[in-house]
Motif scaffolding. Structure first.
Motif, short mmCIF file in Angstrom:
data_model
loop_
_atom_site.label_atom_id
_atom_site.label_comp_id
_atom_site.label_asym_id
_atom_site.label_seq_id
_atom_site.Cartn_x
_atom_site.Cartn_y
_atom_site.Cartn_z
N THR A 55 62.16 -34.32 37.19
CA THR A 55 63.31 -33.46 36.90
C THR A 55 63.09 -32.63 35.65
OG1 THR A 55 64.48 -35.16 35.59
CG2 THR A 55 64.88 -35.12 37.98
N ARG A 56 62.13 -33.03 34.81
CA ARG A 56 61.75 -32.23 33.64
C ARG A 56 60.72 -31.17 34.00
NH1 ARG A 56 65.09 -32.35 29.28
NH2 ARG A 56 65.76 -34.48 28.83
N GLU A 59 62.31 -27.02 38.53
CA GLU A 59 63.70 -26.57 38.57
C GLU A 59 64.36 -27.13 39.85
OE1 GLU A 59 65.71 -24.92 36.55
OE2 GLU A 59 64.16 -24.83 35.01
N PRO A 60 65.68 -27.25 39.85
CA PRO A 60 66.38 -27.76 41.03
C PRO A 60 66.04 -26.96 42.29
CG PRO A 60 67.89 -27.62 39.17
CD PRO A 60 66.62 -26.98 38.73
N SER A 62 63.26 -26.98 43.99
CA SER A 62 61.87 -26.51 44.10
C SER A 62 61.28 -26.91 45.45
CB SER A 62 61.03 -27.11 42.97
OG SER A 62 59.66 -26.92 43.22
N ARG A 103 54.47 -29.45 30.61
CA ARG A 103 55.80 -30.07 30.66
C ARG A 103 55.69 -31.58 30.80
NH1 ARG A 103 59.37 -26.17 34.74
NH2 ARG A 103 59.40 -24.30 33.40
N CYS A 221 74.06 -27.93 34.38
CA CYS A 221 73.46 -28.34 33.11
C CYS A 221 73.41 -29.86 33.11
CB CYS A 221 74.29 -27.82 31.93
SG CYS A 221 76.03 -28.35 31.98
N LEU A 248 69.85 -31.78 36.77
CA LEU A 248 69.13 -31.51 35.54
C LEU A 248 69.21 -32.69 34.59
CD1 LEU A 248 70.42 -27.90 35.25
CD2 LEU A 248 68.01 -28.50 35.50
N GLU A 252 69.81 -30.52 29.14
CA GLU A 252 69.47 -29.22 29.71
C GLU A 252 70.70 -28.32 29.77
OE1 GLU A 252 66.53 -27.73 30.90
OE2 GLU A 252 65.67 -29.36 29.70
N SER A 255 71.75 -21.82 33.21
CA SER A 255 71.28 -20.43 33.26
C SER A 255 71.84 -19.83 34.54
CB SER A 255 69.75 -20.36 33.25
OG SER A 255 69.21 -21.01 34.38
N ARG A 258 70.49 -21.27 37.75
CA ARG A 258 70.83 -22.68 37.95
C ARG A 258 72.22 -22.84 38.56
NH1 ARG A 258 68.33 -25.66 32.49
NH2 ARG A 258 66.19 -25.82 33.31
N ARG A 262 72.81 -24.83 41.94
CA ARG A 262 73.81 -25.91 41.95
C ARG A 262 74.71 -25.83 43.18
NH1 ARG A 262 78.55 -25.67 38.82
NH2 ARG A 262 78.60 -23.47 39.44
#
Length: 414
Positions: A55-56, A59-60, A62, A103, A221, A248, A252, A255, A258, A262
């Motif tokens: 998760t780091r 991005e959601p 992916s 990362r 977030c 996330l 976090e 943006s 995001r 979501r």
């Protein structure tokens, strides 16, 4: 994988007590020892830590991570990335691999789990008893995992949930409708889900909370980040009375993209989506489109035709993408059990005139308006009834308070 939820605290054993090392970032050392690289078979604890680390990295939504996790353990992906290798299923160029390795070197899944646990939260992944199985409908865009803050089982709450979304800059009409709709849904035992944003989202959450109902906020977030700041108190109340959910990791921030990502989780998690107000380019419509793609019930509430903030909803309904609903009963009819959650048929209260029998109604309608009225003979001609019958009906109408006699004339008084 064991279906029983794994207590994240089991990761706090000897394998995660990393020695001090100056030659490598603390996070990387701790992660490597926690994951137990090279060990076999893959344990639920290691798989959980690997998904937390991912998760780091990604991005959601992916598709790269999604494709891999549909057929391989997360631990193998971590090992592959750490070794700098590639794989035909990953479809990553060298530049992207380099970024992901950077990362990964900074990721510390144990610290992330501890941070959220200190707030009373938890990390969910597929296979957990609390994991909502309907999220698999997202295929390659399914979440790697979910960070949850709040009580109750997310899986059970999602079974009877509905998303209420709309414009951030909603009108007073939109705020009123969202509040009333959410409150009534909550009173009927439905979980109200939204995004904790300004406008319709906030109104929906407040409506559910106002009647002691359950509400879930899907965030763009970390669940420990209160965004927007103006809704800090509302978000705190949701975490206590409902649930905060996010893909996330802790800390976090949101943006623009995001928020869009979501929306797919919000649409997949619930049984249906109701759009209260939305301009033609409103982000709320992306949730509706996702719901359509996932074969979820999509509904819209009609607003003033002169309002730009209703134009998007009207276009959605007119194009066949949403069903018109006007209240909670009609929403429940769409998303509830077939044949069991039907709204009561609409009934209009009859007027007193509607209760008159045919002949009496005919005579009453024949009396002209105004103070003069008409005599019995004229009414007999108008109705084609015998004068004696007309007179009898007039007296009955007089007893009921519809007419009164003024000399030889009869006139209407109501």
């Amino acid at each position: 994988m064991d279906d029983k939820p794994v207590d994240d605290r089991s990761a706090g054993g000897p394998q995660v007590r990393a020695p001090q090392a100056d030659s490598a970032p603390p996070g990387a050392v701790q992660t490597e020892l926690a994951l137990g690289v090279g060990a076999a078979p893959v344990s639920p604890v290691r798989e959980r830590l690997a998904r937390v680390a991912l998760t780091r990295l990604f991005e959601p939504g992916s598709p790269v991570a999604g494709r891999w996790l549909r057929s391989h353990p997360a631990v193998e992906l971590i090992e592959l990335l750490r070794g700098g290798g590639t794989h035909r299923e990953l479809k990553l160029d060298q530049q992207r691999l380099t970024v992901l390795r950077q990362r990964l070197a900074l990721a510390d899944p144990v610290a992330d789990l501890e941070r959220l646990r200190s707030l009373g939260g938890r990390f969910l992944m597929p296979g957990d008893a609390e994991w909502p199985s309907q999220l698999t409908d997202l295929a390659d865009a399914a979440p790697i995992g979910l960070w949850v803050l709040g009580t109750g089982s997310l899986r059970l709450l999602a079974l009877r949930s509905v998303a209420v979304v709309g414009s951030r800059s909603c009108t007073s009409y939109g705020a009123h409708v969202a509040t009333e709709l959410a409150a009534t849904l909550a009173e009927r035992g439905w979980v109200v889900c939204s995004g904790a944003a300004y406008g319709v989202d906030a109104a929906a959450h407040r409506g559910a909370l106002s009647v002691g109902g359950m509400t879930v906020a899907v965030l763009a977030c970390g669940v420990d980040v209160q965004y927007p700041r103006g809704n800090s108190e509302l978000i705190r109340r949701i975490s206590e009375q409902g649930q905060l959910v996010s893909e996330l990791p802790p800390g976090e921030h949101p943006s623009r993209f995001r928020f869009v990502l979501r929306n797919r989780v919000l649409a997949a998690l619930t049984r249906g989506t109701v759009v209260v107000e939305a301009a033609p380019r409103s982000g709320a419509l992306s949730t509706a489109r996702r719901a359509q793609e996932l074969n979820r019930h999509t509904m819209g509430i009609c607003g003033p035709v002169t309002s730009e903030l209703s134009a998007g909803v009207h276009a959605l309904i007119r194009g066949g993408g949403a069903t018109l609903v006007t209240d909670a009963a009609e929403v429940i009819e769409q998303i509830g059990a077939i044949g069991a959650d039907l709204p009561s048929p609409a009934r209009c209260r009859p007027r007193p005139r509607d209760l008159l029998h045919h002949t009496a109604a005919l005579v009453l309608e024949a009396i002209p308006g105004g103070p003069l009225g008409a005599p019995v003979g004229e009414l007999a001609l108008r109705t084609a009834l015998p004068a004696d019958q007309v007179l009898k009906e007039l007296y009955e109408l007089c007893s009921l308070g519809f007419v009164q006699r003024a000399g030889s004339h009869w006139r209407v008084i109501r």
